[in-house]
Design an enzyme around this catalytic site. Structure first.
Site, mmCIF file in Angstrom:
data_model
loop_
_atom_site.group_PDB
_atom_site.id
_atom_site.type_symbol
_atom_site.label_atom_id
_atom_site.label_comp_id
_atom_site.label_asym_id
_atom_site.label_seq_id
_atom_site.Cartn_x
_atom_site.Cartn_y
_atom_site.Cartn_z
ATOM 1 N N ILE A 22 0.836 -1.212 0.000
ATOM 2 C CA ILE A 22 0.000 0.000 0.000
ATOM 3 C C ILE A 22 0.869 1.261 0.000
ATOM 4 C CG2 ILE A 22 -1.749 1.268 1.326
ATOM 5 C CD1 ILE A 22 -2.788 -1.629 2.167
ATOM 6 N N GLN A 98 2.250 3.264 7.177
ATOM 7 C CA GLN A 98 1.830 1.937 6.687
ATOM 8 C C GLN A 98 2.728 0.831 7.223
ATOM 9 O OE1 GLN A 98 -0.988 1.896 4.756
ATOM 10 N NE2 GLN A 98 -0.950 4.110 5.035
ATOM 11 N N TYR A 160 -2.108 -9.693 15.972
ATOM 12 C CA TYR A 160 -2.113 -8.627 14.968
ATOM 13 C C TYR A 160 -3.348 -7.732 15.153
ATOM 14 C CZ TYR A 160 -2.764 -6.425 10.397
ATOM 15 O OH TYR A 160 -2.975 -5.521 9.380
ATOM 16 N N LYS A 199 4.301 -9.840 -1.204
ATOM 17 C CA LYS A 199 3.862 -10.264 0.135
ATOM 18 C C LYS A 199 3.769 -11.791 0.194
ATOM 19 C CE LYS A 199 0.665 -8.015 2.330
ATOM 20 N NZ LYS A 199 -0.651 -7.400 2.630
ATOM 21 N N SER A 225 -16.789 -22.577 0.242
ATOM 22 C CA SER A 225 -16.260 -21.244 -0.102
ATOM 23 C C SER A 225 -17.307 -20.282 -0.650
ATOM 24 C CB SER A 225 -15.125 -21.363 -1.116
ATOM 25 O OG SER A 225 -13.936 -21.647 -0.438
ATOM 26 N N TYR A 292 -10.831 -18.258 12.072
ATOM 27 C CA TYR A 292 -10.990 -17.796 10.704
ATOM 28 C C TYR A 292 -12.203 -16.889 10.617
ATOM 29 C CZ TYR A 292 -10.713 -18.419 5.636
ATOM 30 O OH TYR A 292 -10.559 -18.224 4.290
HETATM 31 N N1 LIG Z 1 -3.129 -5.416 2.614
HETATM 32 C C1 LIG Z 1 -4.193 -5.577 3.377
HETATM 33 O O1 LIG Z 1 -5.149 -6.285 3.000
HETATM 34 C C2 LIG Z 1 -4.287 -4.864 4.712
HETATM 35 C C3 LIG Z 1 -5.495 -4.975 5.429
HETATM 36 C C4 LIG Z 1 -5.587 -4.318 6.657
HETATM 37 C C5 LIG Z 1 -4.542 -3.562 7.132
HETATM 38 N N2 LIG Z 1 -3.361 -3.500 6.432
HETATM 39 C C6 LIG Z 1 -2.290 -2.682 6.985
HETATM 40 O O2 LIG Z 1 -1.859 -1.775 5.993
HETATM 41 C C7 LIG Z 1 -0.476 -1.484 6.136
HETATM 42 C C8 LIG Z 1 0.243 -1.765 4.848
HETATM 43 O O3 LIG Z 1 0.046 -3.136 4.524
HETATM 44 P P1 LIG Z 1 0.597 -3.800 3.211
HETATM 45 O O4 LIG Z 1 -0.456 -4.730 2.719
HETATM 46 O O5 LIG Z 1 1.136 -2.760 2.325
HETATM 47 O O6 LIG Z 1 1.756 -4.699 3.824
HETATM 48 P P2 LIG Z 1 3.313 -4.798 3.472
HETATM 49 O O7 LIG Z 1 3.862 -5.856 4.353
HETATM 50 O O8 LIG Z 1 3.482 -4.937 1.997
HETATM 51 O O9 LIG Z 1 3.862 -3.371 3.919
HETATM 52 C C9 LIG Z 1 4.358 -3.100 5.203
HETATM 53 C C10 LIG Z 1 5.742 -2.513 5.042
HETATM 54 O O10 LIG Z 1 6.247 -2.211 6.332
HETATM 55 C C11 LIG Z 1 7.628 -2.501 6.351
HETATM 56 N N3 LIG Z 1 8.053 -2.736 7.735
HETATM 57 C C12 LIG Z 1 7.756 -3.809 8.519
HETATM 58 N N4 LIG Z 1 8.350 -3.682 9.714
HETATM 59 C C13 LIG Z 1 9.032 -2.501 9.692
HETATM 60 C C14 LIG Z 1 9.845 -1.832 10.626
HETATM 61 N N5 LIG Z 1 10.095 -2.347 11.826
HETATM 62 N N6 LIG Z 1 10.397 -0.646 10.284
HETATM 63 C C15 LIG Z 1 10.170 -0.104 9.045
HETATM 64 N N7 LIG Z 1 9.412 -0.712 8.112
HETATM 65 C C16 LIG Z 1 8.844 -1.904 8.430
HETATM 66 C C17 LIG Z 1 7.780 -3.751 5.485
HETATM 67 O O11 LIG Z 1 9.084 -3.906 4.983
HETATM 68 C C18 LIG Z 1 6.744 -3.478 4.386
HETATM 69 O O12 LIG Z 1 7.335 -2.864 3.270
HETATM 70 C C19 LIG Z 1 0.005 -2.326 7.312
HETATM 71 O O13 LIG Z 1 -0.030 -1.535 8.463
HETATM 72 C C20 LIG Z 1 -1.030 -3.426 7.387
HETATM 73 O O14 LIG Z 1 -1.113 -3.957 8.688
HETATM 74 C C21 LIG Z 1 -3.226 -4.119 5.217
#
Ligand SMILES: NC(=O)c1ccc[n+]([C@@H]2O[C@H](COP(=O)([O-])OP(=O)(O)OC[C@H]3O[C@@H](n4cnc5c(N)ncnc54)[C@H](O)[C@@H]3O)[C@@H](O)[C@H]2O)c1
Length: 338
Positions: A22, A98, A160, A199, A225, A292
């Site tokens: 994101i 993010q 989480y 991912k 499903s 789940y």
């Molecule tokens: N993708 C989804 O469906 C979804 C749904 C709900 C919430 N989220 C939240 O959205 C945000 C972005 O998610 P995403 O899907 O892009 O995931 P992602 O894992 O691709 O992105 C997270 C990024 O954070 C970086 N990161 C992790 N630990 C770190 C640290 N200690 N210091 C610096 N950087 C660090 C990772 O390298 C990664 O690039 C996250 O907070 C995630 O929890 C995502």
């Protein structure tokens, strides 16, 4: 596509987790629409280290940033010296937070809470000191065992989800104190789209089923499903919500989904239609029963009202928009590395 009339040109924007799914999409959104914005990405990037569940400790990947021409810093949000250096060397106007351990199945609670919760509060202090509006990623995982997908009805069922509830609690505390910045938490539902591929197994089932189908395999679905329903939301609508969150009517925490739950069976049907490949379906026992989510559907009334958000992609539209990228990835990342 511009979602509001804020001019981000000349603004300094921090995107933590900007090498992830994101965050990198946000970075390209600004680069494309506001070429004079100063974009700073702070991400720990990946190495080979894994958690006990076998997942990489971080998913950040340089390939998500190919073509990006802003500033890239490799650093850990848990490192207070690194945060201090960000605070001293820049003056941010907006912070999009993010960075997180985004894998919902990670078992190491210590590092999960440190990274997702404690680092968030430290970054929020930077935002307050800079007068920067904070927009951060919360999650639908906060609802866990709840059957009401509305802010205030959270019931997390893993570390989480718990960590994201704690981020939301910190947010309420600061909003209550009357800070001068706006703070918006966005509870993303199941996001899919460009730049999620790295991912690995935690990428959406949309890209995973699509690649199974393109490989000529029969897509494997859990039994029942057609009755496992989630709110699947396309990346462009997530970007829309983030941009609208920059000048909210009200600080707060909002759901970001389509408002319409769809089944995993629907995903496979749409993909098989779009790809023109019907290689049937196979049903396997669901090993996750008991831990789940069988149904999620965002109530999006308040985000519509307070941010003016309106999802533009239903599942059919989102998958259709994503197909060229799915095919490109298949060619470059799967066929070529066989
Ligand atoms: N993708 C989804 O469906 C979804 C749904 C709900 C919430 N989220 C939240 O959205 C945000 C972005 O998610 P995403 O899907 O892009 O995931 P992602 O894992 O691709 O992105 C997270 C990024 O954070 C970086 N990161 C992790 N630990 C770190 C640290 N200690 N210091 C610096 N950087 C660090 C990772 O390298 C990664 O690039 C996250 O907070 C995630 O929890 C995502």
């Amino acid at each position: 596509m511009k979602y509001n009339n804020i001019n981000f040109n000349k603004k300094t924007i921090l995107i933590t987790g900007g090498a992830g799914f994101i965050g990198s999409n946000l970075a390209f959104y600004f680069q494309k629409n506001y070429p004079e914005s100063n974009i700073v990405i702070f991400d720990i990037f990946r190495n080979d280290e894994t958690f006990s569940n076998g997942s990489l400790k971080s998913f950040g990947h340089y390939k998500n940033l190919l073509g990006f021409n802003g500033i890239v810093i490799s650093g850990n949000i848990n490192d207070k010296i690194a945060l201090k250096s960000l605070e001293d060397n820049y003056k941010f106007d907006y912070i999009f937070h993010q960075a997180a351990i985004s894998d919902t199945t990670v078992r190491e609670q210590d590092i999960m809470i440190k990274t997702n919760v404690n680092a968030y509060e430290n970054l929020l202090k930077v935002a307050i000191n800079h007068g920067a509006n904070m927009i951060y990623a919360s999650s639908a995982a906060t609802y866990g065992d709840s059957d009401r997908f509305e802010v205030g009805y959270e019931k997390p069922n893993n570390a989480y989800g718990f960590s994201k509830v704690m981020m939301d609690n910190i947010t309420y505390k600061y909003i209550k104190q009357g800070v001068d910045i706006s703070i918006v938490g966005l509870k993303y539902f199941n996001v899919y789209g460009k730049r999620e591929f790295y991912k690995d197994k935690t990428a959406s089932m949309i890209v995973q089923f699509a690649h199974q189908i393109l490989k000529g395999l029969t897509p494997k679905l859990f039994e029942g499903s057609d009755k496992i329903l989630r709110d699947f939301i396309y990346i462009d609508d997530i970007i829309q919500a983030n941009i609208l969150a920059c000048n909210p009517i009200k600080s707060g925490i909002y759901n970001v989904g389509t408002g319409k739950a769809r089944s995993f069976e629907d995903i496979v049907n749409i993909l098989q239609g779009e790809l023109g490949i019907d290689n049937s379906k196979e049903y396997i026992a669901n090993p996750f029963i008991g831990q789940y989510q069988f149904f999620t559907e965002a109530n999006i009334d308040t985000i519509k009202q307070n941010l003016g958000y309106k999802p533009k992609y239903n599942l059919e539209d989102g998958i259709k928009a994503y197909i060229p990228e799915i095919k490109r990835l298949f060619k470059v990342e799967i066929e070529n590395v066989k």
